[in-house]
Design a protein around this motif. Structure first.
Motif, PDB file in Angstrom:
ATOM      1  N   SER A  44      29.613  30.370  46.262  1.00 14.89           N
ATOM      2  CA  SER A  44      29.739  31.373  45.203  1.00 14.89           C
ATOM      3  C   SER A  44      28.735  32.515  45.337  1.00 14.89           C
ATOM      4  N   LYS A  45      27.521  32.238  45.724  1.00 12.84           N
ATOM      5  CA  LYS A  45      26.525  33.298  45.859  1.00 12.84           C
ATOM      6  C   LYS A  45      26.928  34.289  46.957  1.00 12.84           C
ATOM      7  N   GLN A  46      27.346  33.766  48.099  1.00 11.45           N
ATOM      8  CA  GLN A  46      27.758  34.627  49.208  1.00 11.45           C
ATOM      9  C   GLN A  46      29.027  35.416  48.866  1.00 11.45           C
ATOM     10  N   VAL A  47      29.951  34.773  48.172  1.00 13.58           N
ATOM     11  CA  VAL A  47      31.164  35.464  47.745  1.00 13.58           C
ATOM     12  C   VAL A  47      30.803  36.581  46.763  1.00 13.58           C
ATOM     13  N   GLY A  48      29.851  36.316  45.880  1.00 15.31           N
ATOM     14  CA  GLY A  48      29.367  37.349  44.962  1.00 15.31           C
ATOM     15  C   GLY A  48      28.787  38.545  45.699  1.00 15.31           C
ATOM     16  N   TRP A  49      28.029  38.281  46.769  1.00 14.77           N
ATOM     17  CA  TRP A  49      27.490  39.374  47.581  1.00 14.77           C
ATOM     18  C   TRP A  49      28.610  40.175  48.225  1.00 14.77           C
ATOM     19  N   THR A  50      29.648  39.482  48.686  1.00 14.18           N
ATOM     20  CA  THR A  50      30.798  40.161  49.295  1.00 14.18           C
ATOM     21  C   THR A  50      31.467  41.077  48.279  1.00 14.18           C
ATOM     22  N   ILE A  51      31.662  40.583  47.066  1.00 18.22           N
ATOM     23  CA  ILE A  51      32.285  41.389  46.007  1.00 18.22           C
ATOM     24  C   ILE A  51      31.433  42.625  45.719  1.00 18.22           C
ATOM     25  N   SER A  52      30.135  42.433  45.561  1.00 20.93           N
ATOM     26  CA  SER A  52      29.230  43.560  45.285  1.00 20.93           C
ATOM     27  C   SER A  52      29.277  44.594  46.400  1.00 20.93           C
ATOM     28  N   ARG A  53      29.260  44.139  47.646  1.00 21.75           N
ATOM     29  CA  ARG A  53      29.307  45.054  48.789  1.00 21.75           C
ATOM     30  C   ARG A  53      30.599  45.865  48.772  1.00 21.75           C
ATOM     31  N   GLU A  54      31.720  45.209  48.557  1.00 20.39           N
ATOM     32  CA  GLU A  54      33.006  45.903  48.601  1.00 20.39           C
ATOM     33  C   GLU A  54      33.199  46.847  47.412  1.00 20.39           C
ATOM     34  N   LEU A  55      32.618  46.508  46.257  1.00 14.71           N
ATOM     35  CA  LEU A  55      32.737  47.371  45.079  1.00 14.71           C
ATOM     36  C   LEU A  55      31.655  48.444  45.055  1.00 14.71           C
ATOM     37  N   GLY A  56      30.677  48.328  45.937  1.00 12.71           N
ATOM     38  CA  GLY A  56      29.644  49.347  46.042  1.00 12.71           C
ATOM     39  C   GLY A  56      28.596  49.315  44.956  1.00 12.71           C
ATOM     40  N   SER A 109      38.422  53.362  44.730  1.00 11.19           N
ATOM     41  CA  SER A 109      39.437  54.146  45.429  1.00 11.19           C
ATOM     42  C   SER A 109      40.641  53.259  45.738  1.00 11.19           C
ATOM     43  N   VAL A 110      41.696  53.865  46.266  1.00 10.97           N
ATOM     44  CA  VAL A 110      42.882  53.095  46.625  1.00 10.97           C
ATOM     45  C   VAL A 110      42.601  52.119  47.764  1.00 10.97           C
ATOM     46  N   GLN A 111      41.487  52.294  48.469  1.00 10.86           N
ATOM     47  CA  GLN A 111      41.119  51.368  49.541  1.00 10.86           C
ATOM     48  C   GLN A 111      40.343  50.160  49.028  1.00 10.86           C
ATOM     49  N   THR A 112      39.925  50.181  47.764  1.00  9.90           N
ATOM     50  CA  THR A 112      39.078  49.114  47.244  1.00  9.90           C
ATOM     51  C   THR A 112      39.764  47.755  47.266  1.00  9.90           C
ATOM     52  N   ALA A 113      40.945  47.652  46.698  1.00 11.34           N
ATOM     53  CA  ALA A 113      41.624  46.357  46.612  1.00 11.34           C
ATOM     54  C   ALA A 113      41.947  45.763  47.980  1.00 11.34           C
ATOM     55  N   PRO A 114      42.524  46.533  48.908  1.00 12.46           N
ATOM     56  CA  PRO A 114      42.792  45.920  50.213  1.00 12.46           C
ATOM     57  C   PRO A 114      41.521  45.519  50.957  1.00 12.46           C
ATOM     58  N   ALA A 115      40.453  46.313  50.829  1.00 17.12           N
ATOM     59  CA  ALA A 115      39.194  45.958  51.491  1.00 17.12           C
ATOM     60  C   ALA A 115      38.597  44.703  50.867  1.00 17.12           C
ATOM     61  N   LEU A 116      38.652  44.608  49.557  1.00 22.79           N
ATOM     62  CA  LEU A 116      38.147  43.431  48.854  1.00 22.79           C
ATOM     63  C   LEU A 116      38.953  42.195  49.234  1.00 22.79           C
ATOM     64  N   ALA A 117      40.279  42.322  49.265  1.00 22.68           N
ATOM     65  CA  ALA A 117      41.140  41.191  49.628  1.00 22.68           C
ATOM     66  C   ALA A 117      40.850  40.710  51.046  1.00 22.68           C
TER      67      ALA A 117
END
Length: 160
Positions: A20-32, A58-66
């Protein structure tokens, strides 16, 4: 490159607590921006946690996050992007067993199937049973069916 600002939501239905901590970091990175996520137990999967959040980008946010989240493998999630002027809505679904699936969606969350997709499936189907299976995949039913017990567990937890 489109720079339209769009909104959406992310539901991580289940991920091992140890990730969960690493996934949280991934979310933060992708959302900026740093996200202060409130992880809650996922009652349908022992040792797993879940989180929900709204996002804007942006429109790239969701695909990059996924794409970034799917890389973790042992994660069940869905991401939605709301449609806007000249921008399709969409949903990204992921389960470890099925992988990542994208489908275009309307403002009510209905999955949309294009006429060319449907025509291709109809021309390649070898009978009613095969056609039903291919349409089911176009509608992302296998992904939705696998995610539904995790969604239901959240609703049941909120009702208590």
């Amino acid at each position: 490159m489109l720079s339209h600002n769009v909104r959406g939501w992310l539901n991580i239905h289940a991920v091992p607590f140890s990730l969960s901590k690493q996934v949280g970091w991934t979310i933060s990175r992708e959302l900026g921006t740093e996200q202060n996520l409130r992880w809650l137990p996922q009652s349908a999967k022992h040792g797993q946690v879940r989180v929900e959040l709204d996002w804007q980008g942006s429109v790239q946010t969701a695909p990059a996050l996924a794409s970034a989240l799917a890389g973790w493998g042992e994660i069940w999630f869905e991401i939605a992007q709301e449609p806007g002027t000249g921008i399709d809505g969409g949903v990204w679904l992921h389960t470890p067993a099925l992988g990542l699936k994208y489908r275009c969606a309307d403002s009510a969350g209905n999955i949309l199937v294009g006429e060319h997709e449907l025509a291709q499936v109809m021309s390649q189907s070898g009978g009613a049973k095969a056609l039903k299976a291919k349409v089911s995949e176009l509608l992302a039913e296998p992904w939705l069916n696998e995610l539904e017990p995790l969604r239901r567990a959240v609703v049941e937890t909120r009702a208590v």
